[in-house]
Design an enzyme around this catalytic site. Structure first.
Site, PDB file in Angstrom:
ATOM      1  N   ILE A  82     -46.779 -15.917 -42.995  1.00 49.48           N
ATOM      2  CA  ILE A  82     -47.498 -17.039 -43.402  1.00 49.48           C
ATOM      3  C   ILE A  82     -48.613 -16.954 -44.511  1.00 49.48           C
ATOM      4  O   ILE A  82     -49.402 -16.064 -44.267  1.00 49.48           O
ATOM      5  CB  ILE A  82     -48.308 -17.621 -42.070  1.00 49.48           C
ATOM      6  N   LYS A  83     -48.411 -17.851 -45.483  1.00 50.39           N
ATOM      7  CA  LYS A  83     -49.405 -17.797 -46.399  1.00 50.39           C
ATOM      8  C   LYS A  83     -50.599 -18.566 -46.237  1.00 50.39           C
ATOM      9  O   LYS A  83     -50.411 -19.663 -45.977  1.00 50.39           O
ATOM     10  CB  LYS A  83     -48.766 -18.262 -47.814  1.00 50.39           C
ATOM     11  N   ILE A  84     -51.806 -18.316 -46.239  1.00 51.58           N
ATOM     12  CA  ILE A  84     -53.073 -19.028 -45.859  1.00 51.58           C
ATOM     13  C   ILE A  84     -54.230 -18.857 -46.887  1.00 51.58           C
ATOM     14  O   ILE A  84     -54.579 -17.565 -47.319  1.00 51.58           O
ATOM     15  CB  ILE A  84     -53.660 -18.501 -44.325  1.00 51.58           C
TER      16      ILE A  84
END
Length: 214
Positions: A82-84
């Protein structure tokens, strides 16, 4: 150093995977928007083409919503990371997700303090954008040096993904510093392989081979 391809284009991913050097892929909304494929289908296809991590970015901006979106994205494939973007709500979500065993790539990092907080919150990866720093008259590679040293100082398991790579020298310098990963556009990946003297040498060898008796 591990090599990730910074793209959402399946043709490019499959091509570089065939070279035997591809470790993962990073995507973002801008890259995905260029592909005329339903988002979930695109991510599934990318994950099927690459055995390693595939970063997929959340677009929610509140921690609770980021977590919900991240859990849905993580359900697409075990490959998904997950890219945040780094921000207060992103840090809150990262802490929750890391406790759930969901890997986070904290992105849009432009300072060592941001990387430190991301690692502290449990991010598996941090993505400093060196090309954009270079564009603003800062030395992007100095940031990589700082982050690598900082992570080593405290034994964080967080890995550095050198992002916004513009040319082969970025990759070489990052490798010399000891960055764990470079995520590279397809055009730069091709340039890493090529050298004019190699081309000249191959041309000469083939020309001379034509003169060999056989």
């Amino acid at each position: 150093m591990k090599f990730f391809l910074d793209t959402a284009n399946l043709e490019q991913i499959r091509e570089v995977a065939s070279w035997g050097i591809l470790d993962g892929v990073t995507t973002n909304p801008s890259l995905c928007s260029k592909e005329n494929v339903a988002f979930d289908v695109l991510i599934k296809d990318i994950c099927a083409a690459v055995p390693g991590p595939v970063s997929v970015e959340c677009v929610s901006t509140v921690a609770e919503d980021i977590v919900k979106e991240a859990e849905k994205l993580a359900g697409i494939s075990p490959n998904v990371v997950i890219k945040i973007p780094v921000c207060i709500e992103g840090l809150k979500a990262t802490k929750i997700l890391s406790a759930k065993g969901i890997r986070v790539n904290m992105t849009l990092i432009f300072s060592c303090s941001q990387a430190l907080l991301a690692a502290k919150a449990g991010a598996r990866y941090v993505s400093p954008f060196i090309g954009r720093l270079d564009d603003s008259s800062q030395e992007g590679m100095e940031l990589i040096e700082e982050i690598v040293a900082m992570l080593e100082n405290y034994g964080f398991p967080t890995e550095v993904i050198v992002a916004s790579v513009r040319h082969p020298r970025h990759v070489v310098n990052a490798a010399m510093i000891g960055a764990h990963i470079a995520t590279v556009p397809f055009a730069v990946m091709e340039k890493l392989v090529k050298h004019p003297l190699t081309d000249i040498g191959m041309e000469k060898f083939l020309k001379d081979w034509g003169k060999v008796k056989r």
